[in-house]
Design a protein around this motif. Sequence first.
Motif, short mmCIF file in Angstrom:
data_model
loop_
_atom_site.label_atom_id
_atom_site.label_comp_id
_atom_site.label_asym_id
_atom_site.label_seq_id
_atom_site.Cartn_x
_atom_site.Cartn_y
_atom_site.Cartn_z
N THR A 516 -14.06 30.58 22.30
CA THR A 516 -13.32 30.57 23.55
C THR A 516 -13.89 29.44 24.39
OG1 THR A 516 -13.07 32.96 23.49
CG2 THR A 516 -12.76 31.91 25.63
N VAL A 517 -13.05 28.52 24.80
CA VAL A 517 -13.53 27.47 25.69
C VAL A 517 -12.79 27.59 27.01
CG1 VAL A 517 -14.13 25.90 23.81
CG2 VAL A 517 -11.89 25.71 24.88
N ILE A 518 -13.49 27.31 28.06
CA ILE A 518 -12.87 27.43 29.37
C ILE A 518 -13.30 26.22 30.21
CG2 ILE A 518 -14.73 28.90 30.29
CD1 ILE A 518 -12.37 30.51 31.65
N GLY A 519 -12.35 25.62 30.86
CA GLY A 519 -12.70 24.44 31.63
C GLY A 519 -11.53 23.94 32.44
N ASP A 520 -11.77 22.86 33.12
CA ASP A 520 -10.75 22.27 33.97
C ASP A 520 -10.91 20.76 33.89
OD1 ASP A 520 -9.01 21.51 35.93
OD2 ASP A 520 -10.17 22.28 37.60
N ASP A 521 -9.91 20.09 33.35
CA ASP A 521 -10.05 18.64 33.16
C ASP A 521 -10.21 17.91 34.48
OD1 ASP A 521 -7.46 19.60 33.43
OD2 ASP A 521 -6.56 17.78 32.67
N ASP A 522 -9.80 18.55 35.59
CA ASP A 522 -9.95 17.90 36.89
C ASP A 522 -11.40 17.96 37.41
OD1 ASP A 522 -7.36 17.18 37.09
OD2 ASP A 522 -6.74 18.97 38.19
#
Length: 742
Positions: A516-522
Amino acid sequence: MDQTVKDVVAPSSDHRSVVIMEEKRHQITKNFRAAKAISACKRPRQSNPSSPHSRNGDSACTKVQKHQFQDPPVRKLLHSETRTSFRLPSFDHGHIDLSPSDECIVKLDERFSPIRTRVPLSEISTNLFPTNSVFERSDSSTVVRGSDCFPPVIKTFGCSVNIGVPVLPSSSYLDDEFDDSFFREIDEICNKSSDEKIIKSMTLATELHLSSRIKLGDENVGIEANKMVGDGKCTDLFIENYREEKQNSIDNSTSSAPRQYLDYWEKLNDRQREAACSDINTPLMIMAGPGSGKTSTMVGRVLMLLNEGVSPSNILAMTFTTAAASEMRGRIGAVVGKAVANELPISTFHSFSLQLCRSHAEKLGRTAEFLIYGHGQQRRAIIEAFRLYDNQKKDEENYEKQQNSPTIESFKERSKKWEKFITQAKACGKSHDDYRKNGDELGATILANYNNILRSCNALDYHDFILCSVKLLTDFQEVFVECQSSWKAIVVDEFQDTSSMQYKLLKLLASHNRITVIGDDDQSIFSFNGADICAFDSFREDFQIYKEVRLTINYRSTRSIVEAASSLIQHNSKRCQSNSAVTYNSCGDKITVKECHNDAAECAFVVDKIMQITSCSSSSKISFGDIAILYRKQVTGKAFQQAFRERKIPFNIHGVAFYRKKVIKTIIALLNTTLPSYSDTMARQSFKALLPVDKEEKKKLENTVSWQQPMTFFEPKAQLSQGRKVLSTLDMLSKLVRRVRN
Ligand SMILES: Nc1ncnc2c1ncn2[C@@H]1O[C@H](COP(=O)(O)OP(=O)(O)OP(=O)(O)O)[C@@H](O)[C@H]1O
């Protein structure tokens, strides 16, 4: 294997063969309508011109009677340079144009309708011209005289004529003339058709097999399915069914989860819950904006993993900072209890990789006690790499030039620039060979020298941890197997900040698909350290069957803040996909931007503002505890602390307070050991802080020391490399004291 399959799997290398297998003939007529036009072109009809068949249909092709034609030397014609037209005098309906091209173009006389009849392949090796026909040159053209049964169709061949041939040659013309590219085309079409059929049936079989395994609850099925999709062996319908099937089984399993898990999931919004409770064997990517409940969803996901029977010690949670790790552990602990939460290995990429490298140091050409080169040593190693490079160069040049050796300052100057180079090279996993191949000889040499220096000093730098971990997992099967059994599920926070090497590491660790990966490209902020937001695209590519959930509701900020942030971030040119954050919170106050000339002015403005808003007599009065100040550097914080003390504003410092910092605590403990009120606790604390070994080893050593006698740590300091920071601080302090005395 029957011949058809054999042909598909290993097509005959001899495409020129004119012997067509029975099966192929069957395929031609049965399978490929497209072949009709080509075959018909080559087979004039066996009927006379008056035949009704010669007038109907839309094909420009006719069938030729086997013995009616003499063989024109087409092979020879093909090789002739001169372009000539064949004219058929007895049926002057058109002409045969022989051009150097291989293509067969048929110009049909308008008075004759093309023939629809399909020619059996057995008749393919017929003459195209009547045997009693002759070729004759007339002006610039050669004329073919044929018998009266010559078909009323004029063909134009894409070949040139050997002008010097007066009479059609021997009966061997049949094979010579027949353009066997025709067979090749048919063969290819048939093979392609059979290939497609076989792939289709194989796909179906694979899908049936995988589906039955999903029903049986085989957790490894996802890995195979992913691979099949990658290879184009699964249909979209299958993928859809696969997801549905999985979701059904998940819904069943979550309904029987412990009460506290259910309560937790209940509090999440639909998207958060969908992400947290999705199939654990399907790679999951959560794109989450700021304040959208990223951590909350991660916690929900860990609960799901626990619920599915993954032991807490087998879940590897990767975060980027220790603060994020402890926040997550705390939140998980609040649901499942501290004991379970403490079992979870929550780690940063670097500490995880360091452990792995230490456990397998000998495979990396190091000992388990290898040194870690931080920023300072890294720079020194780069300077050394340059010195080596310059020495090499000196050897190549004459003695006079050696007199102008570069100074240490020039080395230092260059090292700054090259530090960035080394960081980028290691973050991308580039070797000196890669640079050499690209013609960057200098870069290749510096990198090679640098790596050799580290190796000979039994050291690794921070980037090496990741590189070496990837190497261990790829080159040593036993390490890979060990990791697969240790880390049954991976959860990664701040995915946007992973470098390409860190991503590689993750991909290897997640070969079981439970990631599971979680992130925000911003929110990518580590590009200076090699972070690469393309990791999101790589994930989509590498895990073909994956689930993506977007969390866009911001729960933390007012609408003014969310809108201001959104309008600012939309100018980013390197966004993967636009995430439009929304909030249902109130609009809140407008944002004020104040420009200050220096730290003091900034501080004064902030303090005045605080006094102003806290003294408002409105009902929604803001107290000191409701206000937060963010600053970029610790130094700035000091000015605020002083100003707050002067204005009697109560404050708390978030993070580790000065006197609680390890280094400060150790210094205090060290200083305490010199006081008459010596306590062995202080001595133990200092001793442990200065020892260059791990926790376990420290404990062992601590027990071997007699603490009865007062002990001071000032003398043996040169040997205690790990306490560098402490010792250099002490050194500075003593210098300061001396200066003050003087
Ligand atoms: N479904 C929800 N309903 C109501 N409040 C929520 C929900 N999800 C999260 N929150 C609240 O939103 C705030 C932010 O949540 P959280 O810290 O999980 O977000 P985050 O995305 O990790 O934040 P960050 O931007 O710091 O990474 C918290 O106060 C949390 O309680």
